[in-house]
Design an enzyme around this catalytic site. Sequence first.
Site, PDB file in Angstrom:
ATOM      1  N   GLU A   1      41.883 -37.504 -39.689  1.00 51.06           N
ATOM      2  CA  GLU A   1      40.787 -37.136 -38.800  1.00 51.06           C
ATOM      3  C   GLU A   1      41.096 -37.456 -37.341  1.00 51.06           C
ATOM      4  O   GLU A   1      40.200 -37.435 -36.492  1.00 51.06           O
ATOM      5  CB  GLU A   1      39.498 -37.823 -39.242  1.00 51.06           C
ATOM      6  CG  GLU A   1      39.003 -37.326 -40.604  1.00 51.06           C
ATOM      7  CD  GLU A   1      37.671 -37.913 -41.019  1.00 51.06           C
ATOM      8  OE1 GLU A   1      37.231 -38.900 -40.408  1.00 51.06           O
ATOM      9  OE2 GLU A   1      37.060 -37.384 -41.961  1.00 51.06           O
TER      10      GLU A   1
ATOM     11  N   HIS B   1      34.232 -44.208 -38.239  1.00 51.08           N
ATOM     12  CA  HIS B   1      33.649 -43.407 -39.323  1.00 51.08           C
ATOM     13  C   HIS B   1      33.643 -44.252 -40.587  1.00 51.08           C
ATOM     14  O   HIS B   1      34.664 -44.841 -40.957  1.00 51.08           O
ATOM     15  CB  HIS B   1      34.458 -42.135 -39.566  1.00 51.08           C
ATOM     16  CG  HIS B   1      34.101 -41.456 -40.854  1.00 51.08           C
ATOM     17  ND1 HIS B   1      32.801 -41.113 -41.171  1.00 51.08           N
ATOM     18  CD2 HIS B   1      34.854 -41.085 -41.921  1.00 51.08           C
ATOM     19  CE1 HIS B   1      32.786 -40.550 -42.371  1.00 51.08           C
ATOM     20  NE2 HIS B   1      34.017 -40.522 -42.851  1.00 51.08           N
TER      21      HIS B   1
ATOM     22  N   HIS C   1      31.096 -45.138 -44.553  1.00 54.29           N
ATOM     23  CA  HIS C   1      30.210 -44.572 -45.567  1.00 54.29           C
ATOM     24  C   HIS C   1      29.120 -45.577 -45.983  1.00 54.29           C
ATOM     25  O   HIS C   1      29.157 -46.119 -47.084  1.00 54.29           O
ATOM     26  CB  HIS C   1      31.026 -44.178 -46.801  1.00 54.29           C
ATOM     27  CG  HIS C   1      32.159 -43.241 -46.531  1.00 54.29           C
ATOM     28  ND1 HIS C   1      33.285 -43.174 -47.332  1.00 54.29           N
ATOM     29  CD2 HIS C   1      32.343 -42.325 -45.556  1.00 54.29           C
ATOM     30  CE1 HIS C   1      34.112 -42.260 -46.854  1.00 54.29           C
ATOM     31  NE2 HIS C   1      33.562 -41.732 -45.773  1.00 54.29           N
TER      32      HIS C   1
ATOM     33  N   HIS D   1      27.881 -37.461 -46.508  1.00 57.30           N
ATOM     34  CA  HIS D   1      29.248 -37.911 -46.230  1.00 57.30           C
ATOM     35  C   HIS D   1      29.305 -39.319 -45.649  1.00 57.30           C
ATOM     36  O   HIS D   1      29.845 -40.226 -46.263  1.00 57.30           O
ATOM     37  CB  HIS D   1      29.924 -36.902 -45.283  1.00 57.30           C
ATOM     38  CG  HIS D   1      31.361 -37.191 -44.990  1.00 57.30           C
ATOM     39  ND1 HIS D   1      32.168 -36.333 -44.291  1.00 57.30           N
ATOM     40  CD2 HIS D   1      32.141 -38.261 -45.294  1.00 57.30           C
ATOM     41  CE1 HIS D   1      33.379 -36.836 -44.178  1.00 57.30           C
ATOM     42  NE2 HIS D   1      33.387 -38.017 -44.777  1.00 57.30           N
TER      43      HIS D   1
END
Length: 269
Positions: free
Chosen positions: A119, A142, A144, A214
Site C-alpha cells: 500500500e 492503517h 483493523h 476493512h
Amino acid sequence: MKSILERSEALAKTVGQVAEVAGYLWQKGWAERNGGNITVNITGTCDDILASLPAIGKKRLIGLHLPHLRGTYFYCKGTGRRMRDLARWPMQNGSIIRICDDCETYEIIADEEVIPTSELPSHLLVHNHFIETGSPYRASLHTHPIELVAMSHRGKYLKKDVLTRLLWSMIPETKAFCPRGLGIVRYELPSSTLLAQKTLEALDDYDVVLWEKHGVFAVDTDIMAAFDQVDVLTKSAQIYIAAKNMGFEPDGMSDEQMQEMSVAFNLPK
C-alpha cells in the site's frame, strides 16, 4: 560499522515510537498476521546521514508521479511483515527509502532490502498531499480495530457523520481528542488507486477515515498521535457495544452537552 539508528538519536526515537505503536496494535488484536501498515516521513531527522547511504538493490516504481516528494525519506513497514515482529525488530521488518529525483521511483537505503508495504503508493500519495498543502502531518497508519470494522457492516452507520455523532456522544474525551470526527469511505478494493483517492478526499475534512468492512486510515504529526485518535474512537465504539450487550440503547451525550464541550475546550462546532 554503526547501524543507522546508532548514528542518529532523532531517527532512533522516531523508529522506536513506530515499534512501540506496532506492539500496541498487535496487543489490541488490530494487526492479525501481516495486517496493517505504517509510513512515517523522516525527512529532516538526519538528512546528511541518509543522503550518504547507497541504494540497496534496484530502483522500484511507485506507480504514481509525486512531485512534492523529490528527495524525501520515509520509514515503511515491510510487505508481508507482522506488526508483532516489527515491534521487536523494526529495522528487520521495515526499511528506510529515498524518493528519487524522477518522483516516480524509490530506492531502499537502510538497513536491509525489506520491500515496503504493497500500500506504499496510497501512503505516499497522502504524504505528497501533506507537503503540497503545508500540513504538519508526517505519519500515516492503517489498522483493523475490531469494533469500528464491525460497525461498518451496518449501513446506517455509513451515512455522513452519523458514526461521528454517535462516537462523540459516548464519552466526552472523544470529541476533545478527535475533534474532526470520523470520515467514511465506502468499500473499495484494498490497495486500489480508487481507495487511495477517496481516502485522500476524506482527509481534507477528517484525520481518521473508516474503510467499510476493512479498517481505518489515520494521520497526524507522529505515529503515536495517529494511534491515539484510533484508540479513542475505538473506546467509544466499545462503550456503545457494551451498552447494547447489556440490553439497552445508550442515551449518549445530548447536543447541548456536546456544544458545551466544544465551547469549553475551544473545539470545532
